[in-house]
Design an enzyme around this catalytic site. Structure first.
Site, PDB file in Angstrom:
ATOM      1  N   THR A 284      31.260  41.412  45.179  1.00  0.00           N
ATOM      2  CA  THR A 284      32.716  41.435  45.105  1.00  0.00           C
ATOM      3  C   THR A 284      33.156  42.575  44.187  1.00  0.00           C
ATOM      4  O   THR A 284      32.620  42.737  43.088  1.00  0.00           O
ATOM      5  CB  THR A 284      33.279  40.104  44.585  1.00  0.00           C
ATOM      6  OG1 THR A 284      32.939  39.066  45.508  1.00  0.00           O
ATOM      7  CG2 THR A 284      34.794  40.166  44.443  1.00  0.00           C
ATOM      8  N   PHE A 286      35.995  44.116  41.856  1.00  0.00           N
ATOM      9  CA  PHE A 286      37.129  43.709  41.042  1.00  0.00           C
ATOM     10  C   PHE A 286      37.860  44.940  40.529  1.00  0.00           C
ATOM     11  O   PHE A 286      37.225  45.967  40.232  1.00  0.00           O
ATOM     12  CB  PHE A 286      36.661  42.881  39.829  1.00  0.00           C
ATOM     13  CG  PHE A 286      36.120  41.526  40.192  1.00  0.00           C
ATOM     14  CD1 PHE A 286      36.911  40.395  40.091  1.00  0.00           C
ATOM     15  CD2 PHE A 286      34.817  41.388  40.634  1.00  0.00           C
ATOM     16  CE1 PHE A 286      36.407  39.137  40.424  1.00  0.00           C
ATOM     17  CE2 PHE A 286      34.301  40.136  40.965  1.00  0.00           C
ATOM     18  CZ  PHE A 286      35.109  39.016  40.868  1.00  0.00           C
TER      19      PHE A 286
END
Length: 384
Positions: A284, A286
């Site tokens: 992921t 960010f």
């Protein structure tokens, strides 16, 4: 003189002729620009450009037609830029003025910052915050993504760390939507490897589980594992670590959560299965968001958003800007505009360093060629 040098000499001679012809062409297109300026005629004439590209491609023959069309697309993009400068078209784009004001008001990175993220302790967002700011950072989890933006706006936080895309499931739409709504800037990024675990209270067993809780992204990323247990009811939650906390507080051995190993440690849960996400390389990305622009050392990625008119060729014209300036596009994402059917907002990221005149020229041309335009930030890329 060998054959290669002879051929290169011929190319140099031809190139000199091409440069002379290009200069002459630009002189004429400047006159066209003056004509359009005097009469208030728009720079872009799509039908005229389509006809020109078709005719030039036909002159080249089948073999060279694609290359010649590409050549003239670039030449015509340069002509449009010249004419927009002459006519002043797009010079009053508010997004460009907003960016100039942001540059003038930019701040230095905050020492001992207050950092917020969405979720409970143990969330991947907390891990990202610690990864970027260090273990000693003053971090706090908030309930909703929008709460993080509100904290930046009201001054109760200096930074927010928010997930914006996942390598398995793609863009996280809520963050893109919130970036359009709030006057904030992306000042950094980091990536966290996702390794989901299925966890439950001590004493629970796989064959006794009836309900599984996680963020909707977590459930989707573990779809294959969950499909092997069709009797389990999947229940989306606000965040992964919050799911672990809820299971821990429930006292119910039939409930399980999907989240990080750290969450299991924090909430005293037993891990029933590890690595339940189907993509072992699940990561992921960010973004670190601040209420004011920062240009940190090593800044080399620019994030922008813009709206295009619903016209054929409008996106191609934007992409040509980067081809002309030799800038590398690294991200292009679109989001529908709810209040405008079949129109889209685009999020575009490209590489470039402060002081590079090509970057300034590209931003200027983006403001000229788009309806709504905004620079979201200029920050060091950090996705290794």
């Amino acid at each position: 003189m060998d054959t290669l040098q002879t051929l290169r000499g011929e190319i140099d001679s031809i190139d000199r002729q091409l440069v002379d012809l290009f200069r002459r062409r630009m002189d004429v297109t400047a006159q066209v620009g003056e004509y359009k300026r005097e009469r208030g005629i728009p720079v872009l004439d799509q039908e005229r450009e389509r006809q020109v590209l078709q005719s030039k491609g036909a002159l080249a023959g089948a073999e060279l037609r694609p290359a010649v069309i590409t050549l003239f697309q670039t030449v015509m993009a340069l002509s449009r830029r010249q004419q927009r400068d002459l006519t002043g078209q797009g010079a009053d784009n508010p997004g460009l003025h907003r960016w100039q004001r942001a540059r003038a008001a930019q701040r230095a990175p905050v020492a001992a910052p207050r950092v917020v993220y969405q979720g409970e302790p143990g969330a991947y967002s907390e891990q990202a915050a610690v990864s970027f700011f260090g273990a000693a950072a003053d971090t706090a989890g908030l309930e909703q993504f929008e709460d993080c933006f509100l904290a930046l706006r009201n001054g109760s936080a200096d930074y927010a760390v928010l997930p914006i895309e996942n390598s398995s499931t793609g863009a996280i739409r809520q963050i893109y939507d919130l970036l359009t709504q709030y006057e904030c800037y992306v000042v950094g990024e980091t990536a966290v490897k996702v390794e989901h675990c299925l966890m439950a209270l001590p004493g629970a067993a796989l064959d006794g589980i009836t309900h599984v809780y996680s963020h909707e992204q977590g459930l989707f990323q573990c779809e294959r594992f969950l499909n092997a247990h069709p009797s389990w009811k999947q229940v989306p939650q606000a965040d992964t670590a919050g799911s672990a906390k809820m299971v821990a507080d429930s006292g119910d051995l039939t409930r399980a959560a999907i989240c990080s190993e750290r969450a299991a440690e924090i909430y005293g849960l037993q891990i029933l299965a590890r690595g339940v996400n189907h993509n072992a390389h699940n990561t992921t990305r960010f973004v670190v968001v601040a209420p004011r622009l920062e240009l940190r050392p090593g800044a080399d990625k620019i994030s922008t958003l813009f709206v295009l008119p619903h016209e054929a060729g409008s996106l191609h014209e934007v992409l040509t800007v980067f081809a002309v300036h030799g800038l590398n596009l690294v991200k292009l994402e679109s989001r529908p505009l709810p209040e405008r059917s079949w129109q889209y907002m685009f999020f575009l990221e490209f590489t470039g360093r402060p002081g590079d005149p090509a970057v300034g020229d590209a931003l200027h041309e983006l403001a000229q060629t788009t309806g709504e335009f905004r620079v979201l930030g200029w920050f060091p890329s950090n996705l290794e």
